[in-house]
Design an enzyme around this catalytic site. Structure first.
Site, PDB file in Angstrom:
ATOM      1  N   LYS A 118       0.896  -1.402   0.032  1.00 44.93           N
ATOM      2  CA  LYS A 118       0.053   0.114  -0.037  1.00 44.93           C
ATOM      3  C   LYS A 118       0.643   1.339   0.003  1.00 44.93           C
ATOM      4  O   LYS A 118       0.351   2.285  -0.501  1.00 44.93           O
ATOM      5  CB  LYS A 118      -0.857   0.108   1.367  1.00 44.93           C
TER       6      LYS A 118
ATOM      7  N   GLU B 206      -9.994   6.810   3.817  1.00 47.00           N
ATOM      8  CA  GLU B 206     -10.346   6.278   5.117  1.00 47.00           C
ATOM      9  C   GLU B 206     -10.910   6.799   6.280  1.00 47.00           C
ATOM     10  O   GLU B 206     -11.628   6.625   7.015  1.00 47.00           O
ATOM     11  CB  GLU B 206      -8.889   5.452   5.670  1.00 47.00           C
TER      12      GLU B 206
ATOM     13  N   ASP C 212      -5.685   8.155  13.119  1.00 41.07           N
ATOM     14  CA  ASP C 212      -5.743   6.612  12.580  1.00 41.07           C
ATOM     15  C   ASP C 212      -4.221   6.508  12.633  1.00 41.07           C
ATOM     16  O   ASP C 212      -3.357   6.983  11.884  1.00 41.07           O
ATOM     17  CB  ASP C 212      -6.214   6.836  11.136  1.00 41.07           C
TER      18      ASP C 212
END
Ligand code: AMP
Length: 758
Positions: free
Chosen positions: A284, A385, A407
């Site tokens: 990613k 996200e 996050d």
């Protein structure tokens, strides 16, 4: 079954027959070859490191004394003066009777290194074992590659020498019944030859058989994570996490090559320790980036697998002899998600909403779409996200609140401020650190564990990369355990050998306070990034109503404490940190199919701009501008009769393009001919609601639209040449960034680098 399939390697069977005339004699004489976590087998032909063994140890009367599964951790050749030849096995599994016998043979435990804290569980390295020829392994077409490795010798490939008289029997297949007990004392069967080195064709064969999406049927929400991915689906308007048949609610985002088999997810994860160079994790971070980009240069230094240039000049990875694009790697993980969803739902799945970090550039978002298509999924939306997490927190709750989504995942940190008004979710500002995540915490603990090792054995750790991977894995387990407990004991048997050939263990207890002292600076960096985001949004901490925690790393108690100190309130506890993003993605699927209404207003994650001759960066659309966003600028021809113009687009915050990511080149063609400077063009660059770049160009005088396309990929050298900057200048900017990151990452990366000679 094809010939190739028949050749598939299984876990090697190993039967060791000893001359001892009873369990007591074995217990007395064999104890020196044992430790709590493994044993040493003397043999002149040890199996390769990483080989998994189904082993049985029997004594003279045929009684089985030890039985289980083990992995070869180290080997010593016959000509090594350090000691007898053989292999060190680490127990992965022991049956109860064997465990009891080992405990009895070893007697009371050796003292611990660190101050002893009340009884704590022991973390023995625990490898998720990939069963031989797993059911869901992706079959590769290896017909063109019939194994050139010579067949194992028919006769005694393997022997055992325990200082007793020995007899060596021929090799037998694992399916065959065990050889009858011999009169003579030592017998060993190696049932299958050691695995050949992984081989793949140079052709990208992965995902080739996937059926393209037909764009119908249910939509699943996928949180495509750095370390783990999760899927969720909307059931009667409520999002639900999909759990696989074996009870997992996440799928490791790992792809690995083991014995000519491509493994994905849980089966691949076990290979991270056994086979680190052939296991891809963290795709990613690299997907959709140019091979020459600053981020790829940095990441390349930090991973065990090989990062190479793929066919599209993007970062790719080497697996066996094949080069995979990162999109293929992500595609394999998405395919695993799709198949898991199909199993659970019992219907074909070909549509998905996939999440990505808020900071993803345009090419990275496109890469996510392509990865989805490779996996047979139509990606209906690439959703940020933090926005997804905010949906999980606030959708259909009619809230009017300002929310911070914090996050902290495996590799990155994101902080996003959102305003919620009913089902209108507006991002106010977003920020974070692409190089700050769980792995950095692990690295701090690796350093701490290695210091303890050096302290106890009075010599620095000098183990190989497998040993270092074991320490890294134990560090992560330690970190996770310390989120729940006040202290935890780490025990890694046989980490390396001393000069006399004796195995050295690492056994130490670490307290939460010690962990927090080692990691406090990392948590402080996340808090500083949160403060920056507050500044960007021109908000005070007191204006934030709720803090939503996302990402496994946010479970660390110190994170909660520091957030509580800043906001004077504890983070919200109602959202599951591991599931929030997937649940939010599932909630969004309702909007795609128009069963629910939702307004999302995102912001530009990174400033978009144009490269100037000389390497300057002309900022067009500033970071944190609400989406969609549009900006126009004018350019004119430089030469007589020029019919084409080119504009280079970058994303980032650096004043020089050298420090920013290259997005693409806009080519404006079909211009009318004329003297230099006479043709002027107005170029409009827009970012749509999903942050996809669109370009439009009009000839100034006639207002006629002219052709503008954005595509061409250039290498670093080509870009440097086009902008008239020296490669040295670009390299220097990137080196400075790399050095800064290295300084932050602590000593562990230096150690890795010296081991991997990169
Ligand atoms: P994610 O990318 O959200 O899956 O986060 C993965 C990261 O969270 C990894 O670095 C894990 O080690 C870390 N993590 C998971 N659970 C915990 C926990 N209970 N305490 C601390 N870190 C954790």
């Amino acid at each position: 079954m094809s010939e190739n399939r028949a050749k598939e390697r299984k876990r090697v069977g190993l039967l060791v027959k000893l001359a001892h005339k009873g369990v007591e004699e074995f217990a007395q004489k064999y104890a020196t070859n044992l430790s709590e976590g493994g044993m040493f087998i003397r043999t002149r032909e040890p199996k390769p490191r990483g080989t998994e063994l189904n082993f049985k140890v029997e004594i003279a009367d045929g009684q089985r004394v030890l039985q289980g599964i083990a992995v070869v951790r180290w080997t010593r050749a016959a000509n090594d003066l350090a000691g007898p030849p053989g292999m060190g096995l680490e127990f992965l599994q022991l049956d109860d009777a064997s465990r009891a016998l080992v405990d009895r043979m070893l007697g009371p435990r050796a003292p611990a290194v660190a101050p002893v804290v009340p009884v704590v569980p022991v973390v023995d390295i625990e490898v998720e074992v990939a069963p031989a020829a797993p059911d869901n392994a992706v079959d590769l077409d290896l017909s063109a590659l019939v194994d050139a490795t010579p067949a194992p010798p028919e006769e005694s490939p393997f022997d055992v020498d325990l200082g007793e008289p020995e007899t060596v029997l021929p090799e037998v297949r694992s399916e065959a019944p065990p050889a009858p007990p011999q009169e003579t004392p030592v017998v060993l069967e190696a049932t299958v030859a050691p695995p050949p080195p992984p081989r793949l064709s140079g052709e990208p064969v992965f995902l080739r058989d996937v059926k393209p999406s037909d764009g119908t049927g249910p939509i699943i929400g996928i949180d495509l994570g750095t370390t783990n991915s999760a899927c969720a689906v909307l059931v009667n308007g409520r999002p639900q996490i999909l759990r696989s048949r074996d009870g997992h609610n996440t799928i490791p985002s790992v792809v690995s090559l083991s014995r000519d088999k491509l493994l994905v997810g849980h089966r691949a994860k076990g290979q991270l320790v056994l086979n680190p160079t052939q296991s891809i994790i963290g795709a990613k971070r690299l997907v959709g980036r140019d091979f020459d980009s600053p981020t790829v240069r940095e990441v390349k230094e930090r991973v065990h697998f090989e990062v190479v240039e793929d066919a599209a000049r993007r970062a790719g990875v080497k697996l066996g002899e094949a080069v995979l694009s990162l999109e293929e790697v992500q595609g394999l993980v998405l395919k695993e998600c799709r198949e898991m969803a199909e199993q659970v739902l019992g219907v074909p799945v070909s549509r998905a909403v996939v999440t990505c970090p808020a900071y993803y550039s345009e090419p990275q978002r496109e890469a996510v779409r392509r990865a989805g298509a490779m996996a047979g999924l139509k990606v209906e939306r690439v959703l940020n996200e933090p926005t997804a997490a905010a949906l999980a927190f606030g959708m259909n709750r009619e809230l009017v609140k300002t929310v911070l989504v914090y996050d902290l995942g495996g590799g990155t940190f994101d902080a996003t401020l959102l305003k919620l008004e009913g089902n209108v979710f507006e991002v106010l500002a977003t920020g974070g650190d692409v190089f700050l995540g769980g792995v950095d915490f692990d690295n701090q603990l690796v350093d701490l564990l290695l210091e303890r090792f050096a302290q106890w054995h009075k010599r620095p750790f000098s183990g190989d990369r497998v040993a270092l991977s074991r320490v890294a894995e134990a560090a992560e387990k330690l970190k996770m355990s310390l989120s729940e407990m006040a202290s935890f004991e780490v025990h890694l048997p046989m980490l390396e050998l001393d000069a006399g050939g004796r195995p050295l263990d690492l056994r130490t207890t670490v307290t939460r306070a010690e962990e927090e002292a080692a990691c406090a600076e990392l948590v402080d960096r996340t808090i500083a990034a949160v403060q920056d985001v507050l500044l960007d949004a021109k908000l005070k901490a007191s204006a934030v109503d709720d803090i939503v925690l996302v990402g496994g790393m946010s479970r660390m108690p110190l994170v909660r404490e520091k957030l509580k100190a800043l906001f004077k309130k504890p983070p919200h506890a109602s959202v599951n940190a591991d599931e929030a993003v997937a649940l939010g993605a599932a909630l969004y699927t309702g909007t795609v199919d128009k069963v629910s209404s939702l307004v999302l207003i995102d912001v530009v994650p990174m400033t978009l701009g144009v490269g100037r001759p000389g390497g300057g960066f002309h900022r067009l659309i500033e970071r944190n501008t609400p989406l969609p966003a549009t900006k126009s600028f004018g350019i004119s021809t430089q030469q007589h009769e020029q019919t084409e113009l080119e504009v280079l687009i970058f994303q980032g915050e650096d004043a020089n393009v050298a420090g920013n990511e290259f997005v693409g080149a806009i080519t404006i063609s079909d211009l009318p001919k004329g003297p230099a400077g006479s043709v002027q063009v107005a170029v409009t660059v827009s970012l749509d609601a999903e942050c996809v770049v669109r370009v439009e160009a009009r000839e100034f005088r006639t207002r006629r639209e002219v052709k503008a396309t954005m595509a061409t990929r250039y290498t670093n050298e080509e870009l440097a040449q086009k902008l008239g900057i020296s490669q040295a200048k670009r390299d220097e900017a990137q080196r400075a960034r790399g050095a800064e990151l290295e300084k932050r990452a602590g000593g562990f990366w230096g150690k890795l680098k010296s081991l991997f000679r990169r």
